[in-house]
Design an enzyme around this catalytic site. Structure first.
Site, PDB file in Angstrom:
ATOM      1  N   ASP A  49     -23.014 -24.297 -18.353  1.00 43.09           N
ATOM      2  CA  ASP A  49     -23.974 -23.586 -18.803  1.00 43.09           C
ATOM      3  C   ASP A  49     -24.605 -22.489 -17.835  1.00 43.09           C
ATOM      4  O   ASP A  49     -24.611 -22.805 -16.581  1.00 43.09           O
ATOM      5  CB  ASP A  49     -25.083 -24.408 -19.280  1.00 43.09           C
ATOM      6  N   HIS A  82     -20.751 -18.097 -29.735  1.00 39.78           N
ATOM      7  CA  HIS A  82     -22.190 -18.128 -29.054  1.00 39.78           C
ATOM      8  C   HIS A  82     -22.213 -17.016 -27.798  1.00 39.78           C
ATOM      9  O   HIS A  82     -23.133 -16.227 -27.627  1.00 39.78           O
ATOM     10  CB  HIS A  82     -22.441 -19.588 -28.706  1.00 39.78           C
TER      11      HIS A  82
END
Length: 316
Positions: free
Chosen positions: A152, A227
């Site tokens: 992330d 995404h």
């Protein structure tokens, strides 16, 4: 970017740590304002006092102030141009909800006990002037992965690109110079559903490979975007605008709760708002971010983190 030589900034660009506490509070009554102002002005000294116990643990605290209490808490300092409550984004299937919050304390350290001690002393000072809206304790998971198994924050700006992406410049808004807009959302994952997907489908949804974090090619125009693609924002001139994500996993295996606390710092609030519109409504419209089928937002709040110069002067 405009000069910040006369403006001290909050630690919004601090490095990712192993532990973090995200504390969202509401103000209990107008009579509590003076006590809160005094506490906000002392945050930097409080952080130094706690950090002194282990200077290598990188304890910091960034303070954000919400739109509804900006005027009162700052004694009517000029309002940042883009500051407003979180705007709900309703798609055909999923909704980015808006939830209340007057104050945000983003506490970071390599050590969980220092985050705890700072929060304890902070709440002792605030007392009954505030009410808890949400407290989330985050942790670094392996090599900065989320609980879905992917790295992330890969797209975060670094080095000389970081301040121009995160800090408001004098040419943007001279009254907000050195500050940063902050958006927080607490996402809860359907981990069982996610794990039922083949790894290739997970990678297609995220837009990166799972083991080695290699970026995959974008989908053709008009097709389902990943995404990664939906959260990449360009302006009308084709210039990309980055944000700083300091997301953290949170959860409890015993209770079956697993999530990601999203926190995004940005020079321009519209960048994150456009990102959410693309994710929840789809780009093209109707093709929402498939990650949302497995990750549901429980909160959504906007804050502005003023410069340290402004924060330290609130008790004046």
């Amino acid at each position: 970017m405009g000069s910040l030589t006369t403006t001290s900034i909050q630690p919004v660009t601090a490095a990712l740590t192993r532990s973090a506490t995200f504390l969202v509070l509401s103000v209990t009554a107008p009579s509590a304002i003076p006590a809160i102002r005094s506490t906000l002005a002392s945050v930097s000294s409080l952080a130094r006092n706690v950090a002194f116990r282990d200077s290598d643990a990188n304890l910091t605290c960034t303070v954000g102030i919400g739109s509804s209490m900006w005027d009162e808490l700052t004694n009517n300092l000029p309002r940042p141009k883009e500051l407003h409550p979180f705007r709900e984004v309703k798609g055909a299937k999923h909704t980015a909800i808006s939830t209340p919050g007057d104050l945000l304390f983003h506490i970071r350290s390599e050590r969980r006990d220092l985050c705890f001690e700072f929060e304890r002393q902070l709440m002792d000072r605030l007392g009954d002037s505030v009410q808890l809206v949400d407290e989330t304790v985050g942790f670094r998971y392996f090599d900065a992965r989320d609980l879905l198994g992917f790295v992330d924050g890969t797209a975060n700006p670094v080095g000389p690109d970081l301040p121009p992406s995160v800090l408001v410049a004098s040419e943007d808004d001279p009254n907000a110079q050195g500050g940063s807009y902050v958006v927080v959302q607490k996402y809860l994952h359907n981990l069982a559903g996610w794990k039922s997907l083949p790894a290739e489908k997970q990678e297609q949804i995220i837009g990166r490979t799972k083991p080695d974090n290699i970026e995959l090619d974008d989908a053709e125009d008009g097709k389902q975007a990943s995404h990664k693609t939906l959260s990449t924002i360009e302006d009308e001139n084709g210039d990309e605008h980055g944000i700083l994500r300091d997301n953290m996993p949170f959860g409890s295996p015993a209770s079956g709760k697993f999530g990601t606390y999203f926190i995004g710092y940005t020079r321009r609030l519209w960048v994150i708002e456009k990102m959410l519109e693309r994710m929840f409504r789809g780009h093209p419209p109707g093709l929402h971010d498939e990650l949302l089928d497995f990750s549901r937002p429980l909160t959504g709040t906007v804050f502005f983190a003023p410069s340290a110069t402004v924060l330290d002067g609130l008790d004046g």
